[in-house]
Design an enzyme around this catalytic site. Sequence first.
Site, short mmCIF file in Angstrom:
data_model
loop_
_atom_site.label_atom_id
_atom_site.label_comp_id
_atom_site.label_asym_id
_atom_site.label_seq_id
_atom_site.Cartn_x
_atom_site.Cartn_y
_atom_site.Cartn_z
N CYS A 84 -5.12 3.29 7.23
CA CYS A 84 -4.54 4.80 6.82
C CYS A 84 -4.03 4.49 5.40
O CYS A 84 -4.80 3.24 5.32
CB CYS A 84 -2.86 4.30 7.22
SG CYS A 84 -1.71 5.72 6.03
N CYS A 88 2.87 1.62 3.45
CA CYS A 88 4.38 2.22 2.81
C CYS A 88 5.34 0.08 4.13
O CYS A 88 4.53 -0.01 4.57
CB CYS A 88 4.56 3.05 3.39
SG CYS A 88 4.20 4.34 3.71
N CYS A 91 6.34 0.11 7.30
CA CYS A 91 4.94 0.45 8.52
C CYS A 91 4.96 -0.02 9.77
O CYS A 91 5.05 -1.94 9.27
CB CYS A 91 3.85 0.58 7.90
SG CYS A 91 3.31 0.95 9.21
S1 SF4 Z 1 3.84 4.51 7.91
FE1 SF4 Z 1 2.17 3.13 8.28
S2 SF4 Z 1 0.88 4.59 9.06
FE2 SF4 Z 1 2.65 6.14 8.54
S3 SF4 Z 1 1.90 6.32 6.02
FE3 SF4 Z 1 2.94 4.63 6.16
S4 SF4 Z 1 1.20 2.41 5.81
FE4 SF4 Z 1 0.86 5.28 7.20
#
Ligand code: SF4
Length: 362
Positions: A84, A88, A91
């Site tokens: 990614c 986040c 995540c």
């Molecule tokens: S939650 Fe994880 S997979 Fe989704 S955008 Fe954020 S970092 Fe990327």
Amino acid sequence: MWMLLPSTLAGKLLRAFRKPLSSLWDSLVPWVLWLRATLWLAKSDSARPLRAGRRRPQKCTGDNGEGPDQVIPISVNYHFTRQCNYKCGFCFHTAKTSFVLPLDEAKRGLRLMREAGMEKINFSGGEPFIQDRGNYLGELVRFCKEELRLSCVSIVSNGSLIQERWFKTYGEYLDILAISCDSFDEQVNVLIGRSQGKKNHVEKLQKLRVWCRDYRVGFKINSVINRFNVDEDMREQIKALNPVRWKVFQCLLIEGENTGENALREAQRFLISDEEFQGFLDRHKEVSCLVPESNKKMKDSYLILDEYMRFLNCKNGRKEPSKSILDVGVEEAIKFSGFDEKMFLKRGGKYLWSKADLHLDW
Ligand code: SF4
């Protein structure tokens, strides 16, 4: 020949044979009754349950390989990449490997899932548009709609890497595009980690809304409610964007992903209580497209396939993989999925999900 005989002659012949025929019938009656009874018994025997060890497959809940019945994977989430471009903080499907199946193998697995009863697929990640600039994903989307004829093909993405040319090539095969957005305040998105460089997440969300309308793709928003956005009021922005669904999740801990040893994230500081989550839902109760999902509802009500096409069982608070469906088949692997079908139905997992059924006001 009878038709050619004069009717008087035919009448005489019938009268001559009537008596012997009726006595012949009388003698046959017991045999006919015996034959009927035998056939009926054979039929009712086949309707009895199969002998132990040869269970009839049913659409029902599995239980860690020990459940009595076969799970049918109606709706499946395929996380084909863990890579990614965002970071986040909460995540729970982190970049622990960079593995992605060759396209042909992914298609083989999807065909196996279709044969096992799959009707809906959702592609997710990681960020699914990161692989081959969205072309890998586009080919899977086209394959699932055109060749497997699934009633719903959807994607969950952070949206940042999607270009209009993707919609031009693949938009017609996609039913729903869900974009993750946790805040309409860009600073909050940056705090959460839902950002990359100078990219503006909210502006991109608005652009994607327009492309979804132009290319006739159902537009959905996913939000994770956490410590940084729990007090936000999103009513006006959500109503203006008018998604088909606004999925509102409570921030969730998964051992080994966003908490505990070997985890790539530490999500404790994002957690909110059940009461705080309810407070957010109450504030937004007038938004008719809102679909809430608490941790309890979320944990076991998704059938998740990882990048190796293994089912991930989250029952024990971490992701425990089954064997790959490519090695042992769907029926064997799914016994270890931990999927709770009752909860899947309770959280409204089965809904009008094909764009043909949504009757959207584009
Ligand atoms: S939650 Fe994880 S997979 Fe989704 S955008 Fe954020 S970092 Fe990327």
